[in-house]
Design a protein around this motif. Structure first.
Motif, PDB file in Angstrom:
ATOM      1  N   ALA A 183       0.880  -1.156   0.115  1.00 36.50           N
ATOM      2  CA  ALA A 183       0.115  -0.100   0.038  1.00 36.50           C
ATOM      3  C   ALA A 183       0.974   1.177  -0.045  1.00 36.50           C
ATOM      4  O   ALA A 183       1.763   1.402   0.801  1.00 36.50           O
ATOM      5  CB  ALA A 183      -0.927   0.023   1.225  1.00 36.50           C
ATOM      6  N   GLN A 184       0.703   2.365  -0.893  1.00 35.44           N
ATOM      7  CA  GLN A 184       1.128   3.495  -0.888  1.00 35.44           C
ATOM      8  C   GLN A 184       0.141   4.493  -1.487  1.00 35.44           C
ATOM      9  O   GLN A 184      -0.531   3.973  -2.365  1.00 35.44           O
ATOM     10  CB  GLN A 184       2.426   3.270  -1.717  1.00 35.44           C
ATOM     11  N   PRO A 185       0.567   5.705  -1.341  1.00 33.03           N
ATOM     12  CA  PRO A 185      -0.468   6.775  -2.211  1.00 33.03           C
ATOM     13  C   PRO A 185      -0.029   6.267  -3.607  1.00 33.03           C
ATOM     14  O   PRO A 185       0.906   6.279  -4.164  1.00 33.03           O
ATOM     15  CB  PRO A 185       0.322   7.933  -1.868  1.00 33.03           C
ATOM     16  N   LEU A 186      -1.287   6.760  -4.387  1.00 31.68           N
ATOM     17  CA  LEU A 186      -1.286   6.295  -5.759  1.00 31.68           C
ATOM     18  C   LEU A 186      -1.437   7.607  -6.693  1.00 31.68           C
ATOM     19  O   LEU A 186      -2.359   8.412  -6.350  1.00 31.68           O
ATOM     20  CB  LEU A 186      -2.253   5.540  -6.296  1.00 31.68           C
ATOM     21  N   PRO A 187      -0.577   7.945  -7.635  1.00 31.45           N
ATOM     22  CA  PRO A 187      -0.971   9.116  -8.527  1.00 31.45           C
ATOM     23  C   PRO A 187      -2.346   8.991  -9.290  1.00 31.45           C
ATOM     24  O   PRO A 187      -2.487   7.804  -9.631  1.00 31.45           O
ATOM     25  CB  PRO A 187       0.301   9.020  -9.526  1.00 31.45           C
TER      26      PRO A 187
END
Length: 293
Positions: free
Chosen positions: A165-169
């Motif tokens: 999980a990570q911020p997605l553009p």
């Protein structure tokens, strides 16, 4: 037969089995250690191939013994590896601790996977000929975005598992047709703990969402419809590693065969329930004949 391209990672899983995972600064004694071919991309490729898909893998292994083993495992499961690159240096590894409850914690070292920063020769042509493209986040985001945009250009169903999980553009989400997070990833992406509310928030960015809920099954929603929850079979979990990837691989095969989403989710849950009753990731993934029993 459903044509599926997986653009993703290949890792050798280094798995330690313990009664309970150690706390920070603590040493515990494990009972067993295994090396098992894995990586979210390779796992989804193996799961989809065993479920009956016509699968090709795009990514990279290292120029080492692990790389040879990873490639062999994919080929043995019926996955086309013609465009799986061999990079200088080591293959990716995942260091996994599995406790007696079947839970796990994982540290991933990308290694060769980190060299896949863009599409290579022939990759877009392969994607264009597919029915579905499976993506995860164990490759550099630039490669994931390039794959998603290629899928969008050619009208290929693009399925993203947002893990790790990570911020997605926004430009990546704009090229995704179906997002398949687990409940923790959905909460991280939205800041909302409740899966239904998280799914509603995600629909502002993608047209369809399936959130996996572990033993509680899975939740599906799309723009303009009420959420649908599909229960999972009740089983005793031995090792949950690879369960989500098994679900995604089987789900994509079922959707490619034209099954309605709830039926496809139930079939994918049956596959995942078989996976968690066995140790390991790729080694535990069921074949189509097992899923349909």
């Amino acid at each position: 037969m459903t044509a599926i391209v997986v653009l993703g990672s290949t890792n050798m899983d280094l798995v330690t089995y313990v009664a309970r995972a150690p706390k920070l600064g603590e040493t515990v004694t494990g009972r067993e250690f295994r090396t098992i071919p894995g990586g979210k991309g390779a796992n989804q490729a193996v799961a989809a191939a065993r479920a009956g898909g016509d699968v090709a893998m795009v990514g990279a292994v290292g120029a080492d013994e692990f790389g040879e083993q990873l490639r062999h495992t994919l080929v043995a499961s019926g996955v086309d590896t013609d465009l799986l690159r061999t990079a200088e240096g080591p293959s990716g590894t995942a260091h996994i601790v599995v406790d007696d409850e079947g839970g796990n914690s994982i540290v991933v070292i990308p290694a060769a996977n980190g060299t896949v920063t863009c599409l290579g020769p022939g990759d877009e042509t392969l994607i264009a000929a597919a029915d579905s493209l499976l993506l995860q986040l164990e490759l550099p985001l630039s490669a994931v975005l390039a794959g998603a945009e290629a899928g969008r250009r050619h009208g290929v169903r693009t399925v993203l598992t947002p893990a790790p999980a990570q911020p997605l553009p926004p430009e990546l989400l704009a090229a995704v047709d179906l997002l398949v997070p687990n409940e923790h990833e959905a909460a991280m992406l939205t800041g909302v703990a409740d899966p239904r509310a998280a799914a509603d928030a995600l629909l502002r960015q993608v047209p369809e969402v399936v959130i996996t809920l572990g033993a509680a099954g899975s939740l599906y929603t799309a723009r303009g419809m009420e959420p649908v929850t599909v229960p999972a079979p009740r089983v005793t979990a031995v090792d949950t590693t690879g369960a989500g990837d098994t679900f995604v691989g089987a789900l994509t095969v079922a959707l490619g065969e034209g099954r309605p989403m709830p039926e496809a989710m139930a079939w994918a849950s049956a596959a995942a329930s078989l996976c968690v009753q066995r140790p390991g990731a790729s080694t535990s993934m069921p074949y189509r004949t097992e899923i349909e029993v």
